[in-house]
Design an enzyme around this catalytic site. Structure first.
Site, PDB file in Angstrom:
ATOM      1  N   ARG A   1       0.811  -1.212   0.000  1.00 43.02           N
ATOM      2  CA  ARG A   1       0.000   0.000   0.000  1.00 43.02           C
ATOM      3  C   ARG A   1       0.850   1.272   0.000  1.00 43.02           C
ATOM      4  NH1 ARG A   1      -3.837   2.327   4.562  1.00 43.02           N
ATOM      5  NH2 ARG A   1      -5.287   3.558   3.298  1.00 43.02           N
TER       6      ARG A   1
ATOM      7  N   HIS B   1       0.362   4.371  -2.592  1.00 44.46           N
ATOM      8  CA  HIS B   1       0.113   5.754  -2.161  1.00 44.46           C
ATOM      9  C   HIS B   1       1.244   6.675  -2.607  1.00 44.46           C
ATOM     10  CE1 HIS B   1      -3.350   5.616   0.928  1.00 44.46           C
ATOM     11  NE2 HIS B   1      -3.468   4.611   0.094  1.00 44.46           N
ATOM     12  N   ASP B   2       2.456   6.155  -2.678  1.00 48.10           N
ATOM     13  CA  ASP B   2       3.562   6.974  -3.183  1.00 48.10           C
ATOM     14  C   ASP B   2       3.318   7.339  -4.645  1.00 48.10           C
ATOM     15  OD1 ASP B   2       5.952   8.316  -3.489  1.00 48.10           O
ATOM     16  OD2 ASP B   2       7.045   6.491  -4.058  1.00 48.10           O
TER      17      ASP B   2
ATOM     18  N   GLY C   1       3.626  11.156  -8.301  1.00 50.44           N
ATOM     19  CA  GLY C   1       4.494  10.161  -8.928  1.00 50.44           C
ATOM     20  C   GLY C   1       5.289   9.360  -7.911  1.00 50.44           C
TER      21      GLY C   1
ATOM     22  N   ASP D   1       7.989   8.953  -6.016  1.00 45.30           N
ATOM     23  CA  ASP D   1       9.133   9.783  -5.622  1.00 45.30           C
ATOM     24  C   ASP D   1       9.345   9.766  -4.111  1.00 45.30           C
ATOM     25  OD1 ASP D   1       6.978  11.194  -4.711  1.00 45.30           O
ATOM     26  OD2 ASP D   1       7.664  13.141  -5.445  1.00 45.30           O
TER      27      ASP D   1
ATOM     28  N   SER E   1       7.453  10.578  -1.845  1.00 45.89           N
ATOM     29  CA  SER E   1       6.843  11.715  -1.124  1.00 45.89           C
ATOM     30  C   SER E   1       6.019  11.221   0.063  1.00 45.89           C
ATOM     31  CB  SER E   1       5.974  12.555  -2.064  1.00 45.89           C
ATOM     32  OG  SER E   1       5.025  11.742  -2.724  1.00 45.89           O
TER      33      SER E   1
ATOM     34  N   GLU F   1       2.038  14.348   3.273  1.00 46.31           N
ATOM     35  CA  GLU F   1       1.066  13.352   2.806  1.00 46.31           C
ATOM     36  C   GLU F   1       0.744  12.328   3.881  1.00 46.31           C
ATOM     37  OE1 GLU F   1       2.376  11.381  -0.783  1.00 46.31           O
ATOM     38  OE2 GLU F   1       3.006  13.275  -1.669  1.00 46.31           O
TER      39      GLU F   1
ATOM     40  N   ASN G   1      -4.308   8.932   4.604  1.00 44.82           N
ATOM     41  CA  ASN G   1      -3.142   8.133   4.962  1.00 44.82           C
ATOM     42  C   ASN G   1      -3.244   7.513   6.337  1.00 44.82           C
ATOM     43  OD1 ASN G   1      -1.427   8.153   2.806  1.00 44.82           O
ATOM     44  ND2 ASN G   1      -0.764  10.224   3.240  1.00 44.82           N
TER      45      ASN G   1
ATOM     46  N   HIS H   1      -5.965  -5.720  -2.727  1.00 42.04           N
ATOM     47  CA  HIS H   1      -6.789  -5.964  -1.537  1.00 42.04           C
ATOM     48  C   HIS H   1      -6.961  -7.455  -1.242  1.00 42.04           C
ATOM     49  CE1 HIS H   1      -8.753  -1.674  -1.684  1.00 42.04           C
ATOM     50  NE2 HIS H   1      -7.468  -1.662  -1.398  1.00 42.04           N
ATOM     51  N   THR H   2      -6.258  -8.307  -1.953  1.00 41.41           N
ATOM     52  CA  THR H   2      -6.155  -9.704  -1.517  1.00 41.41           C
ATOM     53  C   THR H   2      -5.308  -9.769  -0.244  1.00 41.41           C
ATOM     54  OG1 THR H   2      -5.459 -11.928  -2.102  1.00 41.41           O
ATOM     55  CG2 THR H   2      -4.128 -10.151  -2.992  1.00 41.41           C
TER      56      THR H   2
ATOM     57  N   THR I   1      -8.238 -14.803   3.239  1.00 40.74           N
ATOM     58  CA  THR I   1      -6.820 -15.161   3.288  1.00 40.74           C
ATOM     59  C   THR I   1      -5.982 -13.888   3.214  1.00 40.74           C
ATOM     60  OG1 THR I   1      -6.861 -15.417   0.898  1.00 40.74           O
ATOM     61  CG2 THR I   1      -7.197 -17.417   2.193  1.00 40.74           C
TER      62      THR I   1
HETATM   63  C1  HEM Z   1      -9.382   1.164  -6.359  1.00 41.70           C
HETATM   64  C2  HEM Z   1      -9.089   2.114  -5.534  1.00 41.70           C
HETATM   65  C3  HEM Z   1      -8.664   1.874  -4.109  1.00 41.70           C
HETATM   66  C4  HEM Z   1      -9.341   2.295  -3.011  1.00 41.70           C
HETATM   67  C5  HEM Z   1     -10.633   3.082  -2.984  1.00 41.70           C
HETATM   68  C6  HEM Z   1      -8.588   1.826  -1.864  1.00 41.70           C
HETATM   69  C7  HEM Z   1      -8.937   2.089  -0.563  1.00 41.70           C
HETATM   70  C8  HEM Z   1      -8.361   1.479   0.530  1.00 41.70           C
HETATM   71  C9  HEM Z   1      -8.811   1.634   1.884  1.00 41.70           C
HETATM   72  C10 HEM Z   1      -9.971   2.535   2.327  1.00 41.70           C
HETATM   73  C11 HEM Z   1      -8.045   0.848   2.672  1.00 41.70           C
HETATM   74  C12 HEM Z   1      -8.172   0.616   4.160  1.00 41.70           C
HETATM   75  C13 HEM Z   1      -7.742   1.787   4.990  1.00 41.70           C
HETATM   76  C14 HEM Z   1      -8.153   1.533   6.411  1.00 41.70           C
HETATM   77  O1  HEM Z   1      -9.386   1.502   6.663  1.00 41.70           O
HETATM   78  O2  HEM Z   1      -7.279   1.344   7.270  1.00 41.70           O
HETATM   79  C15 HEM Z   1      -7.076   0.188   1.814  1.00 41.70           C
HETATM   80  C16 HEM Z   1      -6.131  -0.695   2.245  1.00 41.70           C
HETATM   81  C17 HEM Z   1      -5.232  -1.315   1.415  1.00 41.70           C
HETATM   82  N1  HEM Z   1      -5.027  -1.020   0.084  1.00 41.70           N
HETATM   83 FE1  HEM Z   1      -6.283   0.015  -1.091  1.00 41.70          FE
HETATM   84  N2  HEM Z   1      -7.485   1.141  -2.286  1.00 41.70           N
HETATM   85  C18 HEM Z   1      -7.486   1.145  -3.651  1.00 41.70           C
HETATM   86  C19 HEM Z   1      -6.525   0.600  -4.468  1.00 41.70           C
HETATM   87  C20 HEM Z   1      -5.414  -0.081  -4.012  1.00 41.70           C
HETATM   88  C21 HEM Z   1      -4.301  -0.477  -4.834  1.00 41.70           C
HETATM   89  C22 HEM Z   1      -4.144  -0.139  -6.307  1.00 41.70           C
HETATM   90  C23 HEM Z   1      -3.442  -1.161  -4.027  1.00 41.70           C
HETATM   91  C24 HEM Z   1      -2.120  -1.792  -4.370  1.00 41.70           C
HETATM   92  C25 HEM Z   1      -1.805  -2.274  -5.548  1.00 41.70           C
HETATM   93  C26 HEM Z   1      -4.022  -1.191  -2.712  1.00 41.70           C
HETATM   94  C27 HEM Z   1      -3.485  -1.830  -1.630  1.00 41.70           C
HETATM   95  C28 HEM Z   1      -4.029  -1.822  -0.366  1.00 41.70           C
HETATM   96  C29 HEM Z   1      -3.575  -2.696   0.700  1.00 41.70           C
HETATM   97  C30 HEM Z   1      -2.530  -3.774   0.577  1.00 41.70           C
HETATM   98  C31 HEM Z   1      -4.325  -2.365   1.830  1.00 41.70           C
HETATM   99  C32 HEM Z   1      -4.212  -2.985   3.229  1.00 41.70           C
HETATM  100  C33 HEM Z   1      -3.167  -2.280   4.043  1.00 41.70           C
HETATM  101  C34 HEM Z   1      -2.883  -2.930   5.384  1.00 41.70           C
HETATM  102  O3  HEM Z   1      -3.478  -3.935   5.739  1.00 41.70           O
HETATM  103  O4  HEM Z   1      -1.990  -2.392   6.071  1.00 41.70           O
HETATM  104  N3  HEM Z   1      -5.201  -0.497  -2.737  1.00 41.70           N
HETATM  105  N4  HEM Z   1      -7.289   0.617   0.514  1.00 41.70           N
HETATM  106  C1  LIG Z   2       1.482   6.919   9.838  1.00 42.28           C
HETATM  107  C2  LIG Z   2       0.991   8.287   9.969  1.00 42.28           C
HETATM  108  O1  LIG Z   2       1.743   9.220   9.881  1.00 42.28           O
HETATM  109  N1  LIG Z   2      -0.310   8.410  10.172  1.00 42.28           N
HETATM  110  C3  LIG Z   2      -0.952   9.695  10.363  1.00 42.28           C
HETATM  111  C4  LIG Z   2      -2.024   9.909   9.297  1.00 42.28           C
HETATM  112  O2  LIG Z   2      -2.761  11.061   9.557  1.00 42.28           O
HETATM  113  C5  LIG Z   2      -3.382  11.150  10.829  1.00 42.28           C
HETATM  114  C6  LIG Z   2      -4.130  12.439  10.921  1.00 42.28           C
HETATM  115  O3  LIG Z   2      -5.186  12.435  10.033  1.00 42.28           O
HETATM  116  C7  LIG Z   2      -2.325  11.048  11.939  1.00 42.28           C
HETATM  117  O4  LIG Z   2      -2.949  11.055  13.213  1.00 42.28           O
HETATM  118  C8  LIG Z   2      -1.521   9.776  11.769  1.00 42.28           C
HETATM  119  O5  LIG Z   2      -0.479   9.731  12.702  1.00 42.28           O
END
Ligand code: HEM
Ligand SMILES: CC(=O)N[C@H]1CO[C@H](CO)[C@@H](O)[C@@H]1O
Ligand SMILES: *[C@@H]1O[C@H](CO)[C@@H](O)[C@H](O)[C@H]1NC(C)=O
Ligand SMILES: *[C@@H]1O[C@H](CO)[C@@H](O)[C@H](O)[C@H]1NC(C)=O
Length: 321
Positions: free
Chosen positions: A67, A71-72, A77, A79, A81, A93, A99, A197-198, A243
């Site tokens: 992730r 997000h980077d 781009g 980079d 950031s 960011e 984030n 999201h797998t 999983t």
């Molecule tokens: C289609 C648009 C996408 C949306 C709207 C989206 C949104 C989100 C959201 C809301 C979360 C959970 C944040 C939280 O509640 O803590 C999340 C987690 C995650 N996203 Fe996405 N995402 C998208 C695309 C992607 C892409 C393209 C990737 C990577 C190729 C990705 C990888 C991940 C991963 C791996 C997590 C889990 C992180 C963790 O368990 O620490 N996502 N995403």
């Molecule tokens: C990892 C990190 O820096 N998380 C920050 C994301 O932004 C919130 C505020 O919206 C901070 O409280 C977190 O520390």
């Protein structure tokens, strides 16, 4: 050999051929496969080691590392950031709303430390993010793909840059397609990369709206269990699929049985523009793997710094002084 087995080996062969083609896929002028060949020959090995150690202790970090790279690349781009800390007069960011719940920074920091010990000032933090994401996916039993290197680190990281660049979890497919299109990723890439999201989890804050508003496209028993998870408030969390530390095709199978977690996940199955891609990935995980690799190669090349723009950061969370 049964007909089904023959079909299966044929598909595998086809995929091998396609993989070979993907390896030769377009690489931006700024990047090359042996970029650190002379200056830091063990760079990839060092990254893999540190990622391996971190995942051994905590397998859920695979999701977080993937992730971070996403997000980077989507904001300013690829980079690095996303790694910069806020300062007295700038909110970075990583402190933007979108984030919250980003993790894995300490893994990136230890990788960078190990690299600096071997070859100081050579390997960019943006390359570290790209490599760590690739290794995390592979160690979670996902596909392995080559990562061309040579990204440079940026000096700008502003919280508001994330507002338009990162897709919110409640948007419909039209909006998701637009956001991906802005960085040169097409509908197929969007669906394949959502397969990230797998791995991993989301918090109630990200999906609670779906519990009330989308009863028709949300499996009853999942609705119940999510409902109880979220009783305690926004900080409850649930895995994206059954999983969540294994990179596989289960995410798409869950979508076809209306067990997607975020609205933005489920809408991929519900929308005519993308439903067929979801069904294909659900039936054929090899094809998902192949499409994911291609998507990651494109995502890893979004808006790269050119020439001597940017820098090679010495410490990933602060720009060089
Ligand atoms: C289609 C648009 C996408 C949306 C709207 C989206 C949104 C989100 C959201 C809301 C979360 C959970 C944040 C939280 O509640 O803590 C999340 C987690 C995650 N996203 Fe996405 N995402 C998208 C695309 C992607 C892409 C393209 C990737 C990577 C190729 C990705 C990888 C991940 C991963 C791996 C997590 C889990 C992180 C963790 O368990 O620490 N996502 N995403
Ligand atoms: C990892 C990190 O820096 N998380 C920050 C994301 O932004 C919130 C505020 O919206 C901070 O409280 C977190 O520390
Ligand atoms: C900056 O962020 C890193 C995480 O990457 C953290 O460990 C460090 O304490 C932060 N430094 C400052 C000065 O805030
Ligand atoms: C998707 O959302 C956008 C913005 O919220 C809206 O303008 C558009 O009409 C929606 N499209 C569909 C098909 O619902």
């Amino acid at each position: 050999m049964s007909r089904a087995q023959m079909m299966k080996s044929f598909v595998r062969l086809l995929i091998l051929v396609q993989v070979a083609a993907a390896l030769a896929g377009p690489v931006a002028a700024e990047l090359s496969m042996d970029y650190y060949g002379m200056t830091c020959p063990f760079a990839e090995y060092i990254v893999r080691n540190v990622v391996g150690e971190a995942l051994m202790k905590d397998p859920t970090l695979a999701a977080s590392l993937l992730r971070l790279h996403f997000h980077d690349c989507f904001v300013q781009g690829c980079d690095a950031s996303v790694l910069l800390n806020s300062t007295d007069d700038n909110t970075a960011e990583k402190d933007a709303q979108a984030n919250k719940s980003l993790r894995g920074f300490e893994v990136i920091d230890s990788i960078k430390e190990a690299l600096e010990a071997q070859c100081p000032g050579v390997v960019s933090c943006a390359d570290v993010l790209a490599l760590a994401a690739r290794d995390a996916v592979f160690m979670a039993r996902g596909p392995y793909y080559p990562v061309p290197l040579g990204r440079r680190d940026g000096t700008r990281s502003v919280d508001s840059d994330t507002f338009l660049a990162l897709p919110p979890p409640i948007k419909n497919v039209t909006v998701l397609i637009e956001i991906f299109d802005k960085v040169g990723l097409d509908v197929h890439d969007m669906v394949a990369l959502s397969g990230g999201h797998t791995l991993g989890i989301a918090h109630c804050a990200s999906f609670k709206a779906r519990l009330q508003a989308e009863t028709e496209t949300l499996d009853g028993s999942l609705a119940k269990s999510l409902g109880s998870v979220c009783k305690g408030g926004d900080s409850g969390s649930a895995p994206f699929d059954r999983t969540s530390t294994r990179f596989d095709g289960v995410y798409y199978r869950e979508l076809t049985s209306r067990r997607g977690l975020l609205s933005s996940d489920q809408t991929l199955f519900e929308s005519p523009e993308t439903t067929e891609i979801v069904s294909t990935f659900a039936m054929n995980p090899d094809y998902f793997f192949y499409s994911f690799m291609q998507g990651m190669q494109k995502m890893g090349q979004i808006n790269l710094k050119e020439g001597d723009e940017g820098e090679i950061r010495k410490t990933c969370w602060v720009i060089n002084s």
